[in-house]
Write an enzyme that holds these catalytic residues in place. Structure first.
Site, PDB file in Angstrom:
ATOM      1  N   SER A 132      27.689   9.591  -6.572  1.00 24.23           N
ATOM      2  CA  SER A 132      28.446  10.418  -7.508  1.00 24.23           C
ATOM      3  C   SER A 132      29.940  10.066  -7.448  1.00 24.23           C
ATOM      4  O   SER A 132      30.315   8.934  -7.746  1.00 24.23           O
ATOM      5  CB  SER A 132      28.181  11.899  -7.218  1.00 24.23           C
ATOM      6  OG  SER A 132      28.650  12.713  -8.264  1.00 24.23           O
TER       7      SER A 132
ATOM      8  N   ASP B  13      19.008  13.802 -14.205  1.00 20.88           N
ATOM      9  CA  ASP B  13      20.265  14.224 -13.596  1.00 20.88           C
ATOM     10  C   ASP B  13      21.032  15.108 -14.583  1.00 20.88           C
ATOM     11  O   ASP B  13      21.385  14.652 -15.681  1.00 20.88           O
ATOM     12  CB  ASP B  13      21.082  12.970 -13.261  1.00 20.88           C
ATOM     13  CG  ASP B  13      22.326  13.255 -12.451  1.00 20.88           C
ATOM     14  OD1 ASP B  13      22.945  14.308 -12.655  1.00 20.88           O
ATOM     15  OD2 ASP B  13      22.685  12.395 -11.627  1.00 20.88           O
TER      16      ASP B  13
ATOM     17  N   HIS C 108      20.082  14.495  -9.374  1.00 22.06           N
ATOM     18  CA  HIS C 108      21.330  14.093  -8.729  1.00 22.06           C
ATOM     19  C   HIS C 108      21.306  14.325  -7.214  1.00 22.06           C
ATOM     20  O   HIS C 108      22.279  14.026  -6.536  1.00 22.06           O
ATOM     21  CB  HIS C 108      22.481  14.908  -9.345  1.00 22.06           C
ATOM     22  CG  HIS C 108      23.855  14.341  -9.141  1.00 22.06           C
ATOM     23  ND1 HIS C 108      24.343  13.271  -9.863  1.00 22.06           N
ATOM     24  CD2 HIS C 108      24.862  14.701  -8.301  1.00 22.06           C
ATOM     25  CE1 HIS C 108      25.589  13.007  -9.489  1.00 22.06           C
ATOM     26  NE2 HIS C 108      25.929  13.857  -8.532  1.00 22.06           N
TER      27      HIS C 108
END
Length: 287
Positions: free
Chosen positions: A150, A227, A265
């Site tokens: 991320s 995600d 995610h």
């Protein structure tokens, strides 16, 4: 405590090696910092892999949740996990939101007066931390790779693209690929660097890869199609992929990109594919 000094906070046996937590005074960030290392049993120098974590994380998340250590133990690769921001500093507004300030350094060097004395995570990750690691751990300084998740995926890509020859390979899980064009990045970049788009481009992987002219760089990107942040337009991997294709010297950018059906995610996503990432980096670190 001088910046060259490092104190062992804890040491825990894991597979054929140890997880060691270090503490040191950072001159770059003007505060006390901690990082974790996984050190396989060794009598010689070993290659090193850096992992940069995402928003709200510390130096512990990847070590504890990713399931990477067994693969690093088998391949005898040192892992270094730094924190995601300065800690224990007095900066107004640094704890007001999850996506700015504490736990959200975005791996940039801040230039705005409010942040610039402490929030210099780019220089910390690329300069001060590797120098410190090199003094205290048996790393082979010629065999270094970097990866992240991320916000940390953004950081890993930026570090690799801005420093040709420093890293043998780079990979990202659900990386923020074009922060200048998403709300997470725009908020952080405006706070840390002001409304200076030219400065932003130096920390935007999509902008950097468009003008990359360095040596061959192997890149691995993994993204889950479920995600929520992909759907909200925070990650924008398609723009990075298109920028690679548009680079006149794209033959030096060896991109392996995966869209993973059904994955989100979370660290469950990372756990599922972490072995592939370790294998990818091992091919380049152990060559």
């Amino acid at each position: 405590m001088a910046s060259s000094e490092c104190t062992v906070v804890s040491e825990t046996r894991c597979f054929q090696g140890s997880v060691i937590k270090y503490e040191h005074r950072s001159e770059t960030l003007n505060c006390t910092m901690r990082f974790n290392a996984y050190l396989p049993d060794t009598r010689c120098t070993l290659p090193v892999l850096y992992f940069l974590s995402g928003l709200t994380c510390t130096e512990d998340n990847f070590m504890q949740k990713a399931g990477a250590l067994r693969y690093l133990s088998d391949r005898r690769i040192i892992l270094i996990c730094p924190d995601t921001s300065p800690r224990g500093v007095d900066v107004e507004g640094q704890d007001a939101a999850d996506d700015l300030g504490t736990g959200a350094g975005f791996y940039v060097d801040a230039t705005e007066p409010q942040w610039k004395d402490h929030y210099r995570m780019y220089s910390y990750v690329t300069e001060e931390l590797p120098a410190l690691v090199g003094r205290h751990l048996p790393v082979d300084k010629t065999r270094v790779s970097i990866m992240g998740h991320s916000m940390g995926g953004h950081g890993a890509l930026v570090c690799a693209l801005r420093n040709p020859n420093k890293y043998r390979s780079v990979s990202g899980f659900a990386a923020i690929c074009n922060p200048s064009e998403c709300s997470w990045g725009q908020k952080a970049f405006t706070a840390y660097m002001g409304d200076h788009r030219k400065a932003w481009a130096d920390y935007d992987a999509t902008a950097l890869v468009k003008r990359y002219t360095g040596p061959a760089l192997p890149i691995l990107l993994d993204q889950g199609d479920q995600d929520p942040f992909l759907k909200k337009g925070q990650l924008l991997p398609e723009r990075f992929i298109r920028a690679v294709e548009d680079n006149p010297e794209k033959q030096n950018l060896h991109l392996d990109n995966h869209m993973r059906p059904g994955f989100d995610h979370s660290y469950y996503f990372i756990q599922t594919f972490i072995e592939e990432h370790i294998q990818f980096h091992a091919r380049h670190l152990l060559a």
